[in-house]
Write a protein that holds these residues in place. Structure first.
Motif, PDB file in Angstrom:
ATOM      1  N   UNK A 138      37.422  52.612   9.265  1.00 17.05           N
ATOM      2  CA  UNK A 138      36.192  53.102   9.891  1.00 17.05           C
ATOM      3  C   UNK A 138      35.236  53.713   8.879  1.00 17.05           C
ATOM      4  N   UNK A 175      32.643  53.253   5.603  1.00 15.67           N
ATOM      5  CA  UNK A 175      31.791  52.333   4.863  1.00 15.67           C
ATOM      6  C   UNK A 175      31.441  53.022   3.545  1.00 15.67           C
ATOM      7  N   UNK A 184      29.953  52.421  -0.381  1.00 16.28           N
ATOM      8  CA  UNK A 184      29.206  51.443  -1.150  1.00 16.28           C
ATOM      9  C   UNK A 184      29.238  51.792  -2.636  1.00 16.28           C
ATOM     10  N   UNK A 198      14.176  60.837  -0.773  1.00 17.14           N
ATOM     11  CA  UNK A 198      14.760  60.826   0.567  1.00 17.14           C
ATOM     12  C   UNK A 198      16.011  59.983   0.625  1.00 17.14           C
ATOM     13  N   UNK A 199      16.157  59.092  -0.335  1.00 17.06           N
ATOM     14  CA  UNK A 199      17.375  58.283  -0.337  1.00 17.06           C
ATOM     15  C   UNK A 199      18.599  59.135  -0.464  1.00 17.06           C
ATOM     16  N   UNK A 246      19.149  64.183   3.359  1.00 17.09           N
ATOM     17  CA  UNK A 246      18.809  64.158   4.769  1.00 17.09           C
ATOM     18  C   UNK A 246      17.386  64.652   4.927  1.00 17.09           C
ATOM     19  N   UNK A 247      17.084  65.698   4.185  1.00 14.98           N
ATOM     20  CA  UNK A 247      15.736  66.244   4.211  1.00 14.98           C
ATOM     21  C   UNK A 247      15.047  65.950   2.895  1.00 14.98           C
ATOM     22  N   UNK A 248      13.832  65.492   2.988  1.00 17.93           N
ATOM     23  CA  UNK A 248      13.076  65.143   1.806  1.00 17.93           C
ATOM     24  C   UNK A 248      12.700  66.401   1.039  1.00 17.93           C
ATOM     25  N   UNK A 260      24.372  62.235   7.161  1.00 18.58           N
ATOM     26  CA  UNK A 260      24.561  61.952   8.580  1.00 18.58           C
ATOM     27  C   UNK A 260      25.753  61.010   8.762  1.00 18.58           C
ATOM     28  N   UNK A 261      26.414  61.146   9.894  1.00 21.99           N
ATOM     29  CA  UNK A 261      27.725  60.516  10.082  1.00 21.99           C
ATOM     30  C   UNK A 261      27.701  59.010   9.850  1.00 21.99           C
ATOM     31  N   UNK A 262      26.615  58.372  10.323  1.00 21.38           N
ATOM     32  CA  UNK A 262      26.573  56.917  10.257  1.00 21.38           C
ATOM     33  C   UNK A 262      26.365  56.394   8.846  1.00 21.38           C
ATOM     34  N   UNK A 263      26.081  57.302   7.907  1.00 22.92           N
ATOM     35  CA  UNK A 263      25.954  56.854   6.529  1.00 22.92           C
ATOM     36  C   UNK A 263      27.289  56.282   6.045  1.00 22.92           C
ATOM     37  N   UNK A 290      30.362  56.266   8.270  1.00 25.40           N
ATOM     38  CA  UNK A 290      31.253  55.788   9.331  1.00 25.40           C
ATOM     39  C   UNK A 290      30.663  54.568  10.005  1.00 25.40           C
ATOM     40  N   UNK A 291      31.538  53.665  10.360  1.00 22.68           N
ATOM     41  CA  UNK A 291      31.026  52.463  11.018  1.00 22.68           C
ATOM     42  C   UNK A 291      31.751  52.211  12.316  1.00 22.68           C
TER      43      UNK A 291
END
Ligand code: SF4
Ligand code: SF4
Lengths: 284, 229
Positions: free
Chosen positions: B130, B132, B134, B201-202, B205-207, B223-226, B228-229
Motif C-alpha cells: 500500500x 508508493x 518514488x 511547492x513540490x 504542503x504549504x508553499x 499528505x497521506x496520498x503522497x 499511500x495508494x
C-alpha cells in the motif's frame, strides 16, 4: 504524534473549508459531467472496476446492498404520464464528489479520510478501521465497505484474473472502506513526470479511467485552477463557483439558461463535480 | 461521587503531561536510526563493498572500485523503482576482467549467462503493497538539485551499502521513519545545486512565502496520498 502536536496542528488535519486557509495552488482536480451527452452505457463504471481493482460481488451480495461500484450510473424515470416503453428516463453517473468540506472527513475517528493539497478527499486503506461512520455521513452514498475478504474469494478474482489487476492500486481487504479516488494513481504518475520537467501537469496529460472510456465524452476532468483547462472553462461558462453553497446565477429572477449545477449544493459540502442538466424536456 | 473517575483522569493527565514534554523537544530525529532487516540469501553473494567501496591506495587488490550506485541501478533516476541490473550489465564488465574470471562467484555468474537465464536475485528492501515510493523524485531532489554525493543520498534509506557484501536492510523503512525526514526543514536551494525558484511547492504542503534563497527551507510532502495508494 503527540497530543499537543496534534492540537497545535489541528487546522492541518481538519478543515472547515480548506480553500480559506490554503488556496489551491497549483492544482485543484475537478470534473464536469454532461448529462445530455451521457447515454447510460455504463462504460465508465466498467472502466473504473478495471482500473481500481474493484471486486465484482455478484448478484446475491448486490441484492444485500454490498455492491462495490465506485461509479454507479443512476437511472431516473420521467414522470410524464407515458407508459413504460415510451416513458422517458435519464442517467446520472454518480461517484465520489470529492467535497471541499467533506462530511465524511470530519467524522472518521482515525482520520483515515482527509483532504489533500490538491483538493481531493483521500482514503487511506491501511489506516481505516472500518467504523463506516464516513459512509453514514456521506450525502451522496458513494462510499463502499468491504464486507468480505475479496482478494481471497475465488468467485471475485479467479486465478487468471489476478493478472489484470492494477499494481498501482492497493487490493483492499475485509473491513475497509473505499470510494472513487479521482484515479489518484494516474494523477501522481502525471505529477512525477511534470515535476521532473519543472512544470505543472498540462491540460490533457491526465485522464481518469471513466473519462477515458466514455464513448460520448460526457465526462471531463482536469485542473480547475488552470484557466486553460476544459473543466475550468466549463465551470466558468456555467457560472458555477466552487466555494459557494448557492450560485449567484440561480438567484436571478429569469435564469440565464445555464445547465450547470452541483448536487445537494445547499448542504455546504462544496462538491468538485459539476453536472450539466439534460437539455431535452423528455426523451422519446 | 465520581470516585471511579479518579484513576482515569489521573492517567489522562499524566499522558497529556508526558506528551507535551515530548513535543517541546520535538525537532524530528535524524534519519540515522538503524534497524537491521533479515539476512537475505542471494543466488550469488554479490560483494557491494568490492564494487562501490572506497579505493585502497596501498593495495589495489583490496578495497573497492568506487562505482557509482547508479551505474548498475540505472532505473532509480528515471522511474519509481531502482530496478535490478540485467545480467548483461555484469557480463559487460566481467568479460573483460580476466583477473577474477576463475573466482567461484564469477564462474557461477557465467553459468547463468551461458544458460541464458536471469539471476534470480531476491528483494531486500521490500515496502508494503500500500506504499508508493518514488526513487526518481528523491534522486532529483538530493543528487541533482542539491548536489549531494550519490552514496550519501542513497544511504539515507539504504544505509552504508559500500561497506556491505550482500545488501541488507539497515533502516526501518517504516512510516514514522520516513516522516521524520519529511517533517524536517530542508534547504530549498543548495550551493552548487540547481535553483528551483518558484517551485518549492513540490516539496512542501504549504508553499514557502516570498522569494527563495539559500536560506529558504521547506518540508517534504506530508499528505497521506503522497505515499499511500
Ligand atoms: S475518477 Fe477514477 S476512481 Fe473515480 S469514478 Fe472515475 S474511474 Fe473511478
Ligand atoms: S461512459 Fe459516458 S455515456 Fe456511458 S454511462 Fe458513463 S458517462 Fe454516460
Amino acid at each position: 504524534m503527540s497530543v499537543s502536536n496534534l492540537l497545535e496542528n489541528w487546522s492541518q488535519v481538519r478543515h472547515e473549508h480548506p480553500v480559506n486557509d490554503k488556496p489551491h495552488d497549483p492544482y485543484k482536480w475537478a470534473m464536469a459531467i454532461d448529462l445530455d451527452a451521457c447515454t447510460g452505457c455504463n462504460a465508465c463504471s466498467v472502466a473504473c472496476y478495471a482500473e481500481n481493482n474493484i471486486p465484482v460481488v455478484g448478484k446475491e451480495r448486490f441484492q444485500h446492498g454490498q455492491q462495490m461500484h465506485w461509479l454507479r450510473v443512476e437511472r431516473y424515470w420521467e414522470e410524464d404520464s407515458r407508459e413504460f416503453p415510451d416513458q422517458g428516463f435519464q442517467f446520472l453517473p454518480m461517484m465520489c464528489q470529492q467535497c471541499e468540506a467533506a462530511p465524511c472527513e470530519t467524522v472518521c475517528p482515525v482520520a483515515a479520510t482527509n483532504h489533500t493539497a490538491d483538493g481531493l478527499n483521500s482514503q487511506i486503506y491501511n489506516r481505516c478501521i472500518g467504523s463506516r461512520y464516513c459512509s453514514a455521513n456521506c450525502p451522496f452514498k458513494v462510499r463502499y465497505f468491504n464486507w468480505y475478504d475479496y482478494p481471497t474469494d475465488e468467485m471475485v478474482w479467479p486465478a487468471e484474473m489476478t493478472q489484470q489487476m492494477n499494481p498501482d492500486v492497493s487490493v483492499r481487504s475485509k473491513g475497509v472502506m473505499e470510494k472513487c479516488t479521482f484515479c489518484v494513481q494516474r494523477l501522481s504518475a502525471a505529477k512525477v513526470v511534470a515535476k521532473g520537467e519543472g512544470r505543472i501537469v498540462r491540460e490533457g496529460e491526465v485522464q481518469t479511467a471513466c473519462q477515458q472510456s466514455c464513448p460520448t465524452g460526457a465526462i471531463s476532468f482536469g485542473n480547475l485552477v488552470n484557466p486553460e483547462s476544459r473543466v475550468h472553462k466549463q465551470w466558468a461558462a456555467q457560472q458555477v463557483v466552487l466555494d459557494a453553497d448557492k450560485q449567484a446565477k440561480d438567484e436571478k429572477e429569469e435564469g440565464p439558461g445555464l445547465r450547470g449545477y452541483r448536487i445537494l449544493e445547499e448542504l455546504r459540502a462544496y462538491p468538485s463535480v459539476m453536472y450539466l442538466e439534460r437539455v431535452r424536456e423528455s426523451a422519446v | 461521587m465520581y470516585r471511579f473517575l479518579r484513576l482515569p483522569v489521573l492517567l489522562v493527565g499524566f499522558f497529556m503531561a508526558a506528551s507535551s514534554y515530548a513535543a517541546s523537544n520535538s525537532q524530528p530525529a535524524l534519519t540515522t536510526e538503524d534497524a537491521l532487516g533479515p539476512q537475505v540469501v542471494q543466488p550469488i553473494e554479490f560483494p557491494h563493498n568490492r564494487h562501490a567501496g572506497l579505493h585502497d591506495a596501498s593495495d589495489p587488490t583490496k578495497g573497492g572500485m568506487e562505482i557509482n550506485c547508479q551505474y548498475c541501478h540505472t532505473y532509480a533516476r528515471r522511474s519509481a523503482v531502482a530496478g535490478i541490473p540485467p545480467l548483461q550489465k555484469c557480463i559487460g564488465c566481467h568479460q573483460n576482467i580476466e583477473s577474477v574470471r576463475n573466482k567461484s562467484r564469477i564462474v557461477e555468474l557465467f553459468k547463468y549467462w551461458d544458460a541464458k537465464k536471469a539471476v534470480p536475485w531476491k528483494k531486500v528492501h521490500d515496502l508494503p503493497d500500500f506504499v508508493r515510493f518514488n526513487h526518481e523524485r528523491h534522486i532529483k531532489r538530493f543528487i541533482e538539485q542539491q548536489d549531494r554525493p550519490v552514496q550519501e543520498a542513497c544511504g539515507y534509506c539504504h544505509g552504508d551499502v559500500k561497506e556491505m557484501t550482500v545488501a541488507r536492510r539497515q533502516k526501518p523503512l517504516a512510516m514514522g521513519w520516513c516522516a521524520s525526514c519529511h517533517e524536517k526543514d530542508h534547504p530549498v536551494v543548495a550551493e552548487g545545486g540547481t535553483p528551483i525558484a518558484g517551485q518549492a511547492y513540490w516539496y512542501s504542503f504549504q508553499k514557502p512565502a516570498a522569494a527563495q534563497d539559500a536560506n529558504t527551507k521547506a518540508r517534504g510532502p506530508n499528505d497521506c496520498w503522497q505515499c499511500h495508494k
